[in-house]
Design a protein around this motif. Structure first.
Motif, PDB file in Angstrom:
ATOM      1  N   PHE A   1     106.120  68.920  -6.192  1.00 44.49           N
ATOM      2  CA  PHE A   1     105.989  67.665  -6.755  1.00 44.49           C
ATOM      3  C   PHE A   1     105.504  66.361  -4.999  1.00 44.49           C
ATOM      4  CE2 PHE A   1     107.976  70.095  -9.381  1.00 44.49           C
ATOM      5  CZ  PHE A   1     107.757  69.406 -10.602  1.00 44.49           C
ATOM      6  N   GLU A   2     105.991  67.123  -3.684  1.00 44.26           N
ATOM      7  CA  GLU A   2     104.859  66.884  -2.690  1.00 44.26           C
ATOM      8  C   GLU A   2     104.312  67.077  -1.978  1.00 44.26           C
ATOM      9  OE1 GLU A   2     108.747  63.983  -0.922  1.00 44.26           O
ATOM     10  OE2 GLU A   2     108.496  66.257  -0.242  1.00 44.26           O
TER      11      GLU A   2
ATOM     12  N   ALA B   1     110.763  66.801 -14.854  1.00 43.59           N
ATOM     13  CA  ALA B   1     110.300  68.423 -13.821  1.00 43.59           C
ATOM     14  C   ALA B   1     110.992  69.638 -14.484  1.00 43.59           C
ATOM     15  CB  ALA B   1     111.626  67.976 -12.176  1.00 43.59           C
TER      16      ALA B   1
ATOM     17  N   HIS C   1     110.418  69.234  -3.629  1.00 44.89           N
ATOM     18  CA  HIS C   1     110.491  67.485  -4.096  1.00 44.89           C
ATOM     19  C   HIS C   1     111.600  66.646  -4.106  1.00 44.89           C
ATOM     20  CE1 HIS C   1     111.416  65.216  -8.272  1.00 44.89           C
ATOM     21  NE2 HIS C   1     111.332  65.795  -8.709  1.00 44.89           N
TER      22      HIS C   1
ATOM     23  N   ALA D   1     117.268  68.335  -6.093  1.00 45.08           N
ATOM     24  CA  ALA D   1     116.371  68.570  -7.381  1.00 45.08           C
ATOM     25  C   ALA D   1     116.295  70.355  -7.347  1.00 45.08           C
ATOM     26  CB  ALA D   1     114.979  68.286  -6.728  1.00 45.08           C
TER      27      ALA D   1
ATOM     28  N   ASP E   1     113.635  69.850  -0.067  1.00 46.40           N
ATOM     29  CA  ASP E   1     114.688  68.263  -1.114  1.00 46.40           C
ATOM     30  C   ASP E   1     114.880  66.978  -0.246  1.00 46.40           C
ATOM     31  OD1 ASP E   1     116.795  69.747   0.021  1.00 46.40           O
ATOM     32  OD2 ASP E   1     117.793  68.903  -2.092  1.00 46.40           O
TER      33      ASP E   1
END
Length: 319
Positions: A64-65, A101, A120, A125, A144
């Motif tokens: 997610f990054e 997510a 994340h 997360a 994370d």
């Protein structure tokens, strides 16, 4: 994700039999478990091993990054173990339509995927998803928030062991830079403590050092020359440019003047000092070209070790 507390080693990470179920953090990881992962990674490095231990197993890189090194390293590690690799791209996924997510994870898990490598922005997360994962599903924290990047810590320790031997008790290590915002620094600190490093020095501007228990037991200084005096290893951290916008750093030039690693400063360290950096590097800011590309640098070896370290983790969790 809603979790804001940093993830910690817990019953979620280790099974009742003491075996690794997920890799969320190195904090509190039993030393035998950590050393077994390092030993297996070294075996793979020595042999150039490629095997089919994960043939028929699907591994999803759930990022997610943005990432280049970590994502590609995990993909390469999965391929060398014979796994099927699915690459998740948040920018083109249903998360742009509002999907959480957790729902994304459950959807992919329902497809029969059993290995998840997740990055994340939120602390904890990955642990949140690990807590609801089905039997046989394993998660690896690929970074994370600010809390942890355990496979980076593993590859850094593997690189140090190769250069300095297995016994860390006489080792002096300096970690330099933005520790406050660095998940890499935290995982390195966790691992160095577990392996019994003799002295851990931490150096950086006051605004870039944490004010909690993160640095417990470390020698903390704002004087880079003092931090480097006689050290066996130096771990430089990337200065994120947004710290200037936040007013935590006056200018890149000022940061380099006080905290940049050049050859003059490196000469204060032990004659056989090694230099590490997790990348990407800001050349001319936290590290000079002559150091990054010099004989003391193990930066490219870290990259290579990242593949075998991640192979060892995936094999332990899914093999």
């Amino acid at each position: 994700m809603t979790v804001q507390e940093p993830c910690v080693a817990s019953d979620v990470q280790l099974g009742d039999d003491g075996r690794l179920r997920h890799l969320l953090t190195l904090d509190g990881l039993p030393r035998p478990v950590l050393e077994a992962l390092l030993d297996r990674a070294q075996e793979m490095a020595d042999s150039g091993e490629i095997n089919a231990r994960l043939s028929g197993t699907a591994v999803c890189t759930l990022f997610f990054e943005p990432s280049t090194r970590t994502r590609l390293s995990f993909q390469r590690a999965s391929q060398r173990l014979g796994a099927d690799v699915l690459a998740f791209d948040a920018s083109t996924s249903s998360t742009t339509k509002g999907e959480t997510a957790l729902d994304t994870f459950r959807t992919i898990e329902a497809m029969g995927v059993r290995g998840f490598v997740m990055r994340h922005a939120c602390d904890g997360a990955v642990a949140e998803l690990a807590a609801v994962a089905g039997p046989g599903t394993a998660l690896v924290n690929a970074g994370d928030g600010r809390s942890a990047h355990p496979t980076q810590g593993l590859l850094d320790m593997l690189t140090l062991r190769q250069a300095k031997g297995r016994d860390f008790s006489g080792l002096k290590v300096a970690i330099v830079g933005d520790v406050r915002h660095s998940r890499v620094a935290r995982s390195d600190l966790h691992a160095l403590r577990i392996l019994g490093a003799g002295e851990i020095r931490v150096c950086g501007p006051a605004a870039l050092l944490p004010d909690d228990a993160t640095l417990a037991g470390c020698t903390v200084t704002h004087d880079l020359d003092a931090a480097l005096d006689g050290v066996d290893a130096v771990m430089m951290l990337r200065l994120q440019r947004e710290r200037m916008a936040e007013g935590l750093v006056g200018s890149l030039e000022d940061y380099h003047l006080h905290y940049g690693l050049d050859m003059r400063r490196l000469r204060r360290a032990a004659n056989d000092v090694v230099v590490l950096h997790p990348g990407p590097m800001n050349r001319g800011v936290e590290i000079d070209d002559v150091v990054a590309d010099g004989p003391s640098s193990l930066i490219l070896r870290q990259v290579g070790n990242g593949v075998v370290a991640r192979m060892a983790v995936l094999e332990a969790l899914l093999g």
